[in-house]
Design an enzyme around this catalytic site. Structure first.
Site, PDB file in Angstrom:
ATOM      1  N   TYR A 126       0.867  -1.193   0.000  1.00 42.12           N
ATOM      2  CA  TYR A 126       0.000   0.000   0.000  1.00 42.12           C
ATOM      3  C   TYR A 126       0.897   1.235   0.000  1.00 42.12           C
ATOM      4  O   TYR A 126       1.437   1.641   1.013  1.00 42.12           O
ATOM      5  CB  TYR A 126      -0.936   0.031   1.204  1.00 42.12           C
ATOM      6  CG  TYR A 126      -1.929  -1.115   1.286  1.00 42.12           C
ATOM      7  CD1 TYR A 126      -2.284  -1.871   0.177  1.00 42.12           C
ATOM      8  CD2 TYR A 126      -2.528  -1.428   2.504  1.00 42.12           C
ATOM      9  CE1 TYR A 126      -3.190  -2.913   0.272  1.00 42.12           C
ATOM     10  CE2 TYR A 126      -3.445  -2.466   2.615  1.00 42.12           C
ATOM     11  CZ  TYR A 126      -3.764  -3.211   1.492  1.00 42.12           C
ATOM     12  OH  TYR A 126      -4.662  -4.238   1.606  1.00 42.12           O
TER      13      TYR A 126
ATOM     14  N   HIS B 175      -0.073 -11.906   0.946  1.00 43.68           N
ATOM     15  CA  HIS B 175      -1.082 -11.028   0.322  1.00 43.68           C
ATOM     16  C   HIS B 175      -1.807 -11.715  -0.833  1.00 43.68           C
ATOM     17  O   HIS B 175      -3.012 -11.582  -0.994  1.00 43.68           O
ATOM     18  CB  HIS B 175      -0.386  -9.750  -0.167  1.00 43.68           C
ATOM     19  CG  HIS B 175      -1.268  -8.558  -0.246  1.00 43.68           C
ATOM     20  ND1 HIS B 175      -0.800  -7.268  -0.148  1.00 43.68           N
ATOM     21  CD2 HIS B 175      -2.611  -8.437  -0.410  1.00 43.68           C
ATOM     22  CE1 HIS B 175      -1.810  -6.425  -0.268  1.00 43.68           C
ATOM     23  NE2 HIS B 175      -2.918  -7.103  -0.430  1.00 43.68           N
TER      24      HIS B 175
ATOM     25  N   SER C 291     -13.302  -4.824   2.005  1.00 49.97           N
ATOM     26  CA  SER C 291     -14.290  -4.175   1.125  1.00 49.97           C
ATOM     27  C   SER C 291     -15.724  -4.568   1.477  1.00 49.97           C
ATOM     28  O   SER C 291     -16.526  -4.902   0.590  1.00 49.97           O
ATOM     29  CB  SER C 291     -13.992  -4.460  -0.352  1.00 49.97           C
ATOM     30  OG  SER C 291     -12.740  -3.935  -0.720  1.00 49.97           O
ATOM     31  N   PRO C 292     -16.087  -4.519   2.770  1.00 49.68           N
ATOM     32  CA  PRO C 292     -17.450  -4.887   3.168  1.00 49.68           C
ATOM     33  C   PRO C 292     -18.477  -3.876   2.666  1.00 49.68           C
ATOM     34  O   PRO C 292     -19.673  -4.174   2.640  1.00 49.68           O
ATOM     35  CB  PRO C 292     -17.376  -4.869   4.701  1.00 49.68           C
ATOM     36  CG  PRO C 292     -16.312  -3.846   4.993  1.00 49.68           C
ATOM     37  CD  PRO C 292     -15.286  -4.039   3.908  1.00 49.68           C
ATOM     38  N   LEU C 293     -17.974  -2.700   2.252  1.00 48.91           N
ATOM     39  CA  LEU C 293     -18.883  -1.658   1.754  1.00 48.91           C
ATOM     40  C   LEU C 293     -18.859  -1.594   0.228  1.00 48.91           C
ATOM     41  O   LEU C 293     -19.286  -0.595  -0.366  1.00 48.91           O
ATOM     42  CB  LEU C 293     -18.471  -0.294   2.343  1.00 48.91           C
ATOM     43  CG  LEU C 293     -18.445  -0.234   3.872  1.00 48.91           C
ATOM     44  CD1 LEU C 293     -17.839   1.083   4.359  1.00 48.91           C
ATOM     45  CD2 LEU C 293     -19.866  -0.405   4.431  1.00 48.91           C
ATOM     46  N   GLY C 294     -18.373  -2.674  -0.380  1.00 51.05           N
ATOM     47  CA  GLY C 294     -18.307  -2.661  -1.857  1.00 51.05           C
ATOM     48  C   GLY C 294     -17.500  -1.481  -2.366  1.00 51.05           C
ATOM     49  O   GLY C 294     -17.833  -0.877  -3.378  1.00 51.05           O
TER      50      GLY C 294
ATOM     51  N   GLY D 143     -17.293   1.403  -1.185  1.00 54.00           N
ATOM     52  CA  GLY D 143     -18.032   2.667  -1.062  1.00 54.00           C
ATOM     53  C   GLY D 143     -19.441   2.575  -1.606  1.00 54.00           C
ATOM     54  O   GLY D 143     -20.363   3.246  -1.148  1.00 54.00           O
TER      55      GLY D 143
ATOM     56  N   ALA E  45     -22.141   1.854   0.805  1.00 51.69           N
ATOM     57  CA  ALA E  45     -22.324   2.902   1.818  1.00 51.69           C
ATOM     58  C   ALA E  45     -23.116   4.058   1.236  1.00 51.69           C
ATOM     59  O   ALA E  45     -23.344   5.071   1.898  1.00 51.69           O
ATOM     60  CB  ALA E  45     -20.963   3.385   2.318  1.00 51.69           C
TER      61      ALA E  45
HETATM   62  P1  ATR Z   1     -11.875  -1.109   1.211  1.00 54.51           P
HETATM   63  O1  ATR Z   1     -11.846  -2.323   2.092  1.00 54.51           O
HETATM   64  O2  ATR Z   1     -11.272  -1.387  -0.112  1.00 54.51           O
HETATM   65  O3  ATR Z   1     -11.368   0.126   1.877  1.00 54.51           O
HETATM   66  P2  ATR Z   1     -14.736  -0.618   1.679  1.00 54.51           P
HETATM   67  O4  ATR Z   1     -14.429  -0.701   3.118  1.00 54.51           O
HETATM   68  O5  ATR Z   1     -15.770  -1.502   1.114  1.00 54.51           O
HETATM   69  O6  ATR Z   1     -13.404  -0.883   0.828  1.00 54.51           O
HETATM   70  O7  ATR Z   1     -15.101   0.858   1.257  1.00 54.51           O
HETATM   71  C1  ATR Z   1     -14.223   1.926   1.431  1.00 54.51           C
HETATM   72  C2  ATR Z   1     -14.841   3.139   0.765  1.00 54.51           C
HETATM   73  O8  ATR Z   1     -16.100   3.418   1.391  1.00 54.51           O
HETATM   74  C3  ATR Z   1     -13.999   4.378   0.896  1.00 54.51           C
HETATM   75  O9  ATR Z   1     -13.945   4.995  -0.371  1.00 54.51           O
HETATM   76  C4  ATR Z   1     -14.757   5.236   1.886  1.00 54.51           C
HETATM   77  O10 ATR Z   1     -14.683   6.611   1.559  1.00 54.51           O
HETATM   78  P3  ATR Z   1     -14.249   7.737   2.662  1.00 54.51           P
HETATM   79  O11 ATR Z   1     -12.797   7.616   2.810  1.00 54.51           O
HETATM   80  O12 ATR Z   1     -14.703   8.989   1.999  1.00 54.51           O
HETATM   81  O13 ATR Z   1     -15.032   7.418   3.899  1.00 54.51           O
HETATM   82  C5  ATR Z   1     -16.176   4.763   1.738  1.00 54.51           C
HETATM   83  N1  ATR Z   1     -16.930   4.852   3.019  1.00 54.51           N
HETATM   84  C6  ATR Z   1     -16.616   4.262   4.179  1.00 54.51           C
HETATM   85  N2  ATR Z   1     -17.547   4.499   5.124  1.00 54.51           N
HETATM   86  C7  ATR Z   1     -18.479   5.289   4.529  1.00 54.51           C
HETATM   87  C8  ATR Z   1     -19.680   5.895   4.973  1.00 54.51           C
HETATM   88  N3  ATR Z   1     -20.123   5.710   6.214  1.00 54.51           N
HETATM   89  N4  ATR Z   1     -20.385   6.659   4.085  1.00 54.51           N
HETATM   90  C9  ATR Z   1     -19.936   6.840   2.808  1.00 54.51           C
HETATM   91  N5  ATR Z   1     -18.797   6.298   2.345  1.00 54.51           N
HETATM   92  C10 ATR Z   1     -18.071   5.531   3.170  1.00 54.51           C
END
Ligand code: ATR
Length: 328
Positions: free
Chosen positions: A56, A125, A204-207, A209, A212
């Site tokens: 990273y 990784h 990436s539980p939030l896909g 972003g 979210a």
């Molecule tokens: P990863 O594991 O790859 O980081 P993720 O957790 O699924 O992926 O999602 C990360 C993304 O969700 C980030 O782009 C984050 O953006 P910010 O840095 O602007 O927060 C976004 N994200 C996380 N929490 C959020 C929330 N509560 N509302 C909107 N976006 C969110």
């Protein structure tokens, strides 16, 4: 909210922090002071599991965490990864190097950058197809013996690789993408996790972003963001289709009076006690919102409503090149 990491003696709150986006891939890196401050605020709010990787940045994310955690090291479980190498280091080997030699090289650099004498959870990784997993895990097991690593993890590996690895040393965790939108491992990996008492660290539980609600109302990741540049789910028609699916999650969350991110995280944690997750964020407000997922209870009807979405997602989760690095 505490969950054990597999068969190790590590225990974490089930919502940690994925730190990648602070330094790489998701547009411009945050200012170092901002990243450090977010990390401290997260610890204040009970986050005790921080996830990074050598690649990273490369290196800058570990360096940031090293600075942030140096006086708080004993409060957190610190996880990092090795095995994806920058082109300059690859020689003839390509992007992946799981050799014992590279493991030894990588750990020393990570320890230095993280300003610590031990890594709590050290992952391979990505599986290196040119190095038997037995060699890689053998080298990682040496690090455990030496006290440099407390527990071993593997990222994006198949059940077969996990079973082979576990014959060499207990594998505390597999880290894989897992969310309402990404569920293939339920049929493939989950039985092996169960058999071997291995946890799933869901990234990436939030896909990234999407789940979210970050991309509703015409918003898109910036043009120089890796999601725009390289991820099929964020391309053209796929992006629009996936945003429509995310709207269903947002609507259901709205009916329950919670946010979409809370719903997405609660969903991941509801699948099994074996799962912990590491959503990424660069913003304190989003981090605080995400921790609200602990208070969300999903009903059977909610779960049924969300169940068909994964199959409708458009596009693979990585580019062709990225998919080749995944051991499936
Ligand atoms: P990863 O594991 O790859 O980081 P993720 O957790 O699924 O992926 O999602 C990360 C993304 O969700 C980030 O782009 C984050 O953006 P910010 O840095 O602007 O927060 C976004 N994200 C996380 N929490 C959020 C929330 N509560 N509302 C909107 N976006 C969110």
């Amino acid at each position: 909210m505490k969950r054990k990491i597999g068969n190790s003696d590590l225990e974490v709150n089930s919502i940690g922090l994925g730190c990648m986006g602070l330094s790489a891939f998701y547009g411009k890196p945050v200012e170092e002071s901002e990243g450090i401050s977010l990390t401290h605020e997260a610890i204040e709010r009970g986050v005790d599991h921080f996830d990074t990787a050598e690649m990273y940045g490369p290196h800058t994310n570990e360096t940031l965490l090293g600075k942030a955690l140096n006086r708080r090291r004993d409060k957190v479980v610190l996880a990092t990864k090795f095995g994806i190498v920058a082109p300059a280091h690859t020689g003839s080997k390509g992007a992946l190097d799981g050799s014992a030699k590279n493991c030894r090289r990588a750990v020393e650099g990570s320890l230095k950058r993280l300003q610590t004498d031990h890594i709590d959870l050290y992952y391979l990784h990505r599986l290196d197809p040119d190095t038997p997993i037995e060699e890689t895990v053998g080298a990682m097991a040496e690090l455990v013996k030496e006290g440099k690593v407390r527990a071993i993890g593997l990222s994006e590996v198949s059940a077969d690789t996990l079973r082979r690895a576990a014959k060499i040393h207990p594998i505390a965790a597999v880290q894989s993408e897992y969310s309402i939108f990404t569920r293939a491992i339920e049929n493939t990996l989950f039985p092996a996790l169960e058999d071997l008492n291995t946890s799933l660290v869901a990234y990436s539980p939030l896909g990234r972003g999407m789940l979210a609600g970050a991309y509703q109302g015409g918003k898109r990741p910036a043009a120089d963001d890796w999601r725009s540049l390289s991820l099929p789910r964020f391309e053209g028609e796929n992006f629009d289709a996936n945003r429509m699916l995310a709207a269903e999650v947002i609507a259901l969350a709205g009916q329950k009076g919670v946010s979409a991110s809370q719903m997405a995280l609660a969903w991941v944690l509801a699948q099994s006690d074996r799962v912990v997750t590491i959503p990424g964020t660069t913003k304190l407000a989003n981090l605080e919102a995400n921790l609200g997922a602990y208070d969300v209870n999903l009903t059977t009807e909610d779960l049924e409503h969300l169940a068909p979405l994964a199959e409708q997602v458009a596009g693979t989760r990585y580019s062709d090149f990225g998919m080749k690095l995944v051991d499936a």
